[in-house]
Scaffold this motif. Structure first.
Motif, PDB file in Angstrom:
ATOM      1  N   LYS A  93       0.843  -1.208   0.000  1.00 37.79           N
ATOM      2  CA  LYS A  93       0.000   0.000   0.000  1.00 37.79           C
ATOM      3  C   LYS A  93       0.873   1.251   0.000  1.00 37.79           C
ATOM      4  O   LYS A  93       0.605   2.201  -0.735  1.00 37.79           O
ATOM      5  N   GLU A  94       1.920   1.249   0.805  1.00 33.92           N
ATOM      6  CA  GLU A  94       2.793   2.428   0.891  1.00 33.92           C
ATOM      7  C   GLU A  94       3.527   2.673  -0.428  1.00 33.92           C
ATOM      8  O   GLU A  94       3.685   3.818  -0.852  1.00 33.92           O
ATOM      9  N   THR A  95       3.938   1.606  -1.106  1.00 29.60           N
ATOM     10  CA  THR A  95       4.593   1.738  -2.414  1.00 29.60           C
ATOM     11  C   THR A  95       3.650   2.412  -3.410  1.00 29.60           C
ATOM     12  O   THR A  95       4.049   3.307  -4.156  1.00 29.60           O
ATOM     13  N   ALA A  99       3.947   6.242  -5.179  1.00 33.33           N
ATOM     14  CA  ALA A  99       3.887   6.387  -6.642  1.00 33.33           C
ATOM     15  C   ALA A  99       2.733   7.304  -7.041  1.00 33.33           C
ATOM     16  O   ALA A  99       2.865   8.129  -7.950  1.00 33.33           O
ATOM     17  N   PHE A 100       1.602   7.184  -6.354  1.00 33.12           N
ATOM     18  CA  PHE A 100       0.452   8.046  -6.616  1.00 33.12           C
ATOM     19  C   PHE A 100       0.827   9.510  -6.392  1.00 33.12           C
ATOM     20  O   PHE A 100       0.548  10.366  -7.234  1.00 33.12           O
ATOM     21  N   LEU A 101       1.450   9.806  -5.254  1.00 32.79           N
ATOM     22  CA  LEU A 101       1.802  11.196  -4.940  1.00 32.79           C
ATOM     23  C   LEU A 101       2.767  11.783  -5.966  1.00 32.79           C
ATOM     24  O   LEU A 101       2.652  12.959  -6.321  1.00 32.79           O
ATOM     25  N   LYS A 102       3.665  10.981  -6.464  1.00 32.83           N
ATOM     26  CA  LYS A 102       4.606  11.463  -7.477  1.00 32.83           C
ATOM     27  C   LYS A 102       3.847  11.922  -8.728  1.00 32.83           C
ATOM     28  O   LYS A 102       4.088  13.007  -9.256  1.00 32.83           O
ATOM     29  N   VAL A 103       2.913  11.100  -9.193  1.00 30.13           N
ATOM     30  CA  VAL A 103       2.112  11.442 -10.373  1.00 30.13           C
ATOM     31  C   VAL A 103       1.178  12.606 -10.058  1.00 30.13           C
ATOM     32  O   VAL A 103       1.054  13.549 -10.842  1.00 30.13           O
ATOM     33  N   THR A 128       5.886  -2.600 -14.137  1.00 31.34           N
ATOM     34  CA  THR A 128       6.778  -1.434 -14.050  1.00 31.34           C
ATOM     35  C   THR A 128       6.814  -0.819 -12.654  1.00 31.34           C
ATOM     36  O   THR A 128       7.637   0.048 -12.390  1.00 31.34           O
ATOM     37  N   LYS A 129       5.878  -1.244 -11.787  1.00 33.96           N
ATOM     38  CA  LYS A 129       5.751  -0.674 -10.433  1.00 33.96           C
ATOM     39  C   LYS A 129       5.477   0.825 -10.512  1.00 33.96           C
ATOM     40  O   LYS A 129       6.017   1.614  -9.753  1.00 33.96           O
ATOM     41  N   ARG A 130       4.588   1.205 -11.464  1.00 34.28           N
ATOM     42  CA  ARG A 130       4.254   2.611 -11.655  1.00 34.28           C
ATOM     43  C   ARG A 130       2.751   2.813 -11.524  1.00 34.28           C
ATOM     44  O   ARG A 130       1.959   1.929 -11.824  1.00 34.28           O
ATOM     45  N   CYS A 131       2.427   4.017 -11.134  1.00 32.89           N
ATOM     46  CA  CYS A 131       1.044   4.427 -10.939  1.00 32.89           C
ATOM     47  C   CYS A 131       0.616   5.349 -12.084  1.00 32.89           C
ATOM     48  O   CYS A 131       1.436   6.085 -12.630  1.00 32.89           O
ATOM     49  N   SER A 132      -0.658   5.292 -12.438  1.00 33.62           N
ATOM     50  CA  SER A 132      -1.250   6.207 -13.407  1.00 33.62           C
ATOM     51  C   SER A 132      -2.568   6.707 -12.832  1.00 33.62           C
ATOM     52  O   SER A 132      -3.217   6.011 -12.042  1.00 33.62           O
TER      53      SER A 132
END
Length: 181
Positions: A93-95, A99-103, A128-132
């Motif tokens: 969840k923290e990961t 990632a959410f906050l970065k985007v 990719t361990k990335r959020c959109s």
């Protein structure tokens, strides 16, 4: 691709039998956001590729209304609602929150503050361990991202629980008891 068929106004509810002069306000808002993301090269959000809006002919789903076609980049991943975000480990969840906050900060930097805040609009790509973040039909002008209250934003988007009210706040009359009338 997003396709929207706009119903023409009804004569009984509007003096004019003519359709509105173009796409709905939510379509216009999303087009502006997608174009802004493309112009700034914003990562983690869809970019506008092409758009077409035209009156529907007699064979359209709603003759006399408009039909709008929006082609945007497809974002990878599954939405956090379908991914059962709250069933994940605390570390996972923290990961995703990070990632959410970065985007999200990048979205604010270009002046857009979405207010359709929901886990269904946050995607996570396991590869990719990335959020959109998707769905920009509803937004307002973003305040300064440097002064963003990250905890509040995570709570608004359903990524972090709001703490329960303290019994002191109830006792001092700052808030009402949840079951009080």
């Amino acid at each position: 691709m997003k396709i929207k068929a706009q119903v023409p106004p009804r004569p009984a509810s509007d003096d004019s039998t003519e359709p509105t002069s173009g796409p709905s306000s939510t379509t216009v808002a999303e087009l502006k956001a997608l174009q802004t993301f493309r112009d700034y090269g914003t990562e983690g959000v869809p970019h506008l590729l092409h758009h077409k809006c035209e009156p529907q002919g007699p064979d359209g789903p709603f003759p006399g209304g408009y039909i709008s076609y929006t082609i945007m980049t497809k974002m990878p991943g599954r939405d956090l609602m379908a991914s059962r975000f709250w069933s994940l480990s605390d570390e996972e969840k923290e990961t995703r929150r990070d990632a959410f906050l970065k985007v999200f900060k990048n979205i604010w930097r270009v002046g857009i503050a979405p207010y359709d805040c929901a886990l269904r609009n946050v995607l996570w790509d396991d590869e990719t361990k990335r959020c959109s973040i998707v769905d920009f039909e509803h937004y307002s002008e973003a305040p300064d991202p440097i002064n963003m209250n990250e905890t509040q934003e995570l709570q608004r988007w359903g990524l972090k629980h709001r703490p329960p009210p303290s019994h002191w706040a109830v006792e001092w009359g700052l808030i009402k008891e949840p079951n009080a009338r």
